[in-house]
Design a protein around this motif. Sequence first.
Motif, mmCIF file in Angstrom:
data_model
loop_
_atom_site.group_PDB
_atom_site.id
_atom_site.type_symbol
_atom_site.label_atom_id
_atom_site.label_comp_id
_atom_site.label_asym_id
_atom_site.label_seq_id
_atom_site.Cartn_x
_atom_site.Cartn_y
_atom_site.Cartn_z
ATOM 1 N N SER A 1 0.828 -1.206 0.000
ATOM 2 C CA SER A 1 0.000 0.000 0.000
ATOM 3 C C SER A 1 0.862 1.255 0.000
ATOM 4 C CB SER A 1 -0.930 -0.002 1.213
ATOM 5 O OG SER A 1 -1.835 -1.088 1.156
ATOM 6 N N LEU A 2 1.936 1.241 0.779
ATOM 7 C CA LEU A 2 2.827 2.405 0.824
ATOM 8 C C LEU A 2 3.480 2.643 -0.533
ATOM 9 C CD1 LEU A 2 4.514 1.799 4.297
ATOM 10 C CD2 LEU A 2 2.964 3.662 3.700
ATOM 11 N N ALA B 1 2.375 1.477 -3.495
ATOM 12 C CA ALA B 1 1.349 1.748 -4.498
ATOM 13 C C ALA B 1 0.919 3.207 -4.460
ATOM 14 C CB ALA B 1 0.147 0.830 -4.271
ATOM 15 N N ASP B 2 0.853 3.788 -3.277
ATOM 16 C CA ASP B 2 0.469 5.196 -3.146
ATOM 17 C C ASP B 2 1.513 6.125 -3.762
ATOM 18 O OD1 ASP B 2 -2.041 4.994 -2.010
ATOM 19 O OD2 ASP B 2 -1.264 4.899 0.039
ATOM 20 N N LYS B 3 2.731 5.598 -3.981
ATOM 21 C CA LYS B 3 3.782 6.384 -4.636
ATOM 22 C C LYS B 3 3.852 6.072 -6.126
ATOM 23 C CE LYS B 3 6.366 6.368 -0.343
ATOM 24 N NZ LYS B 3 7.225 5.500 0.464
ATOM 25 N N ASN B 4 2.768 5.460 -6.648
ATOM 26 C CA ASN B 4 2.653 5.134 -8.079
ATOM 27 C C ASN B 4 3.674 4.104 -8.547
ATOM 28 O OD1 ASN B 4 0.454 6.942 -8.562
ATOM 29 N ND2 ASN B 4 1.902 8.642 -8.546
ATOM 30 N N GLN C 1 1.256 -1.734 -7.254
ATOM 31 C CA GLN C 1 -0.178 -1.578 -7.503
ATOM 32 C C GLN C 1 -0.772 -2.878 -8.040
ATOM 33 O OE1 GLN C 1 -0.073 1.780 -10.177
ATOM 34 N NE2 GLN C 1 -0.330 3.268 -8.536
ATOM 35 N N ARG D 1 -11.821 -2.931 -4.923
ATOM 36 C CA ARG D 1 -10.623 -2.127 -4.664
ATOM 37 C C ARG D 1 -9.400 -2.770 -5.316
ATOM 38 N NH1 ARG D 1 -10.062 2.159 -1.812
ATOM 39 N NH2 ARG D 1 -12.086 1.873 -0.804
ATOM 40 N N TRP E 1 -6.716 -1.097 -8.235
ATOM 41 C CA TRP E 1 -5.252 -1.075 -8.259
ATOM 42 C C TRP E 1 -4.716 -1.762 -9.505
ATOM 43 C CZ3 TRP E 1 -2.885 2.366 -5.668
ATOM 44 C CH2 TRP E 1 -3.299 2.754 -4.393
ATOM 45 N N HIS F 1 -9.600 8.102 -6.280
ATOM 46 C CA HIS F 1 -8.155 8.020 -6.104
ATOM 47 C C HIS F 1 -7.437 9.068 -6.947
ATOM 48 C CE1 HIS F 1 -4.174 6.151 -5.505
ATOM 49 N NE2 HIS F 1 -3.996 6.348 -6.806
ATOM 50 N N ARG G 1 -7.678 12.546 -5.531
ATOM 51 C CA ARG G 1 -6.774 12.786 -4.410
ATOM 52 C C ARG G 1 -5.353 13.012 -4.876
ATOM 53 N NH1 ARG G 1 -9.594 8.395 -2.200
ATOM 54 N NH2 ARG G 1 -7.778 7.028 -2.547
ATOM 55 N N GLN G 2 -4.990 12.456 -6.035
ATOM 56 C CA GLN G 2 -3.649 12.613 -6.574
ATOM 57 C C GLN G 2 -3.420 13.999 -7.166
ATOM 58 O OE1 GLN G 2 -1.065 9.958 -6.696
ATOM 59 N NE2 GLN G 2 -2.470 9.322 -5.072
#
Length: 275
Positions: free
Chosen positions: A192-193, A195-198, A203, A223, A227, A270, A273-274
């Motif tokens: 998750s950490l 994936a949140d950084k692309n 992902q 969900r 991803w 998502h 938020r980006q």
Amino acid sequence: MSTHALSLGVAGLAFLLFHASAMAFDGAGESGAGSKIPLQIFKNPQAALRAGLEGSRSGSDHWIEALKYAAAGGESLAQWKLGKMYASGDGVPHDDVKAYEYFSQIVASYDDDNPNRRFMPLVSNAFVALGIYYLNGIANTKISADPAHAMAMFHYAAINFGDPNAQYNLARMYLDGAGTAKDSRQAVRWLSLAADKNHYQAQALLGQVLFTEKEGILHQRARGLMWLTLAREAPLDQRKDKWIIDLYDQAMASASSAERQIALSYLENHLKRQD
């Protein structure tokens, strides 16, 4: 173990391993006999680094020797550049042992009590590169697979640098049970950490874990599909990243229309938020 203690343990062990490997193999940092340019041509390692970097851009002769001289003088940027070159065979013969040695020099000299923040990205990269070498070993050499040491390298870079490549590799080790007990929850945390950084591989793997039933993980098919969709939309290498394409196609084929609609809603939120 505290962050400082872990730092000393990892960096200290890497320092010892580097010197052990230097005795077993031809030194990657040699700058004496066999060098194509006399050492005195450079005023100092910093001047050699500048000459090497300028030469790499202009294509001038002897720039690799200049980088070797700078690396032998402790210039981390030269060590990192040579490590990457030997790892990929870019401009030099492919040589994983020399790459390992250069990355080891960076890790061994890193001081987490007084870090040079300008070089932290390449230090983090060196930790990850060494982690991969320790995870797989180097065939036909004395550098054998050591999953526990690989995990220590990934863990350090994941925590101290927030490196998404380290977080992704750490998650894979938890999923596979390599060097540690299998732990899907820890894997999802690190995925998750990243994936949140692309990080598109993270992902894709996070999407698969959430879409399919994994022990200890709440089933979240929509969900997971979100991803997987994000990963599929990344600029993929059709050969190297075929596994991502396959995971996405399989998930889309088995998802219901309702799951696809919910996944689309998740995706829209998502992306907002980006922004």
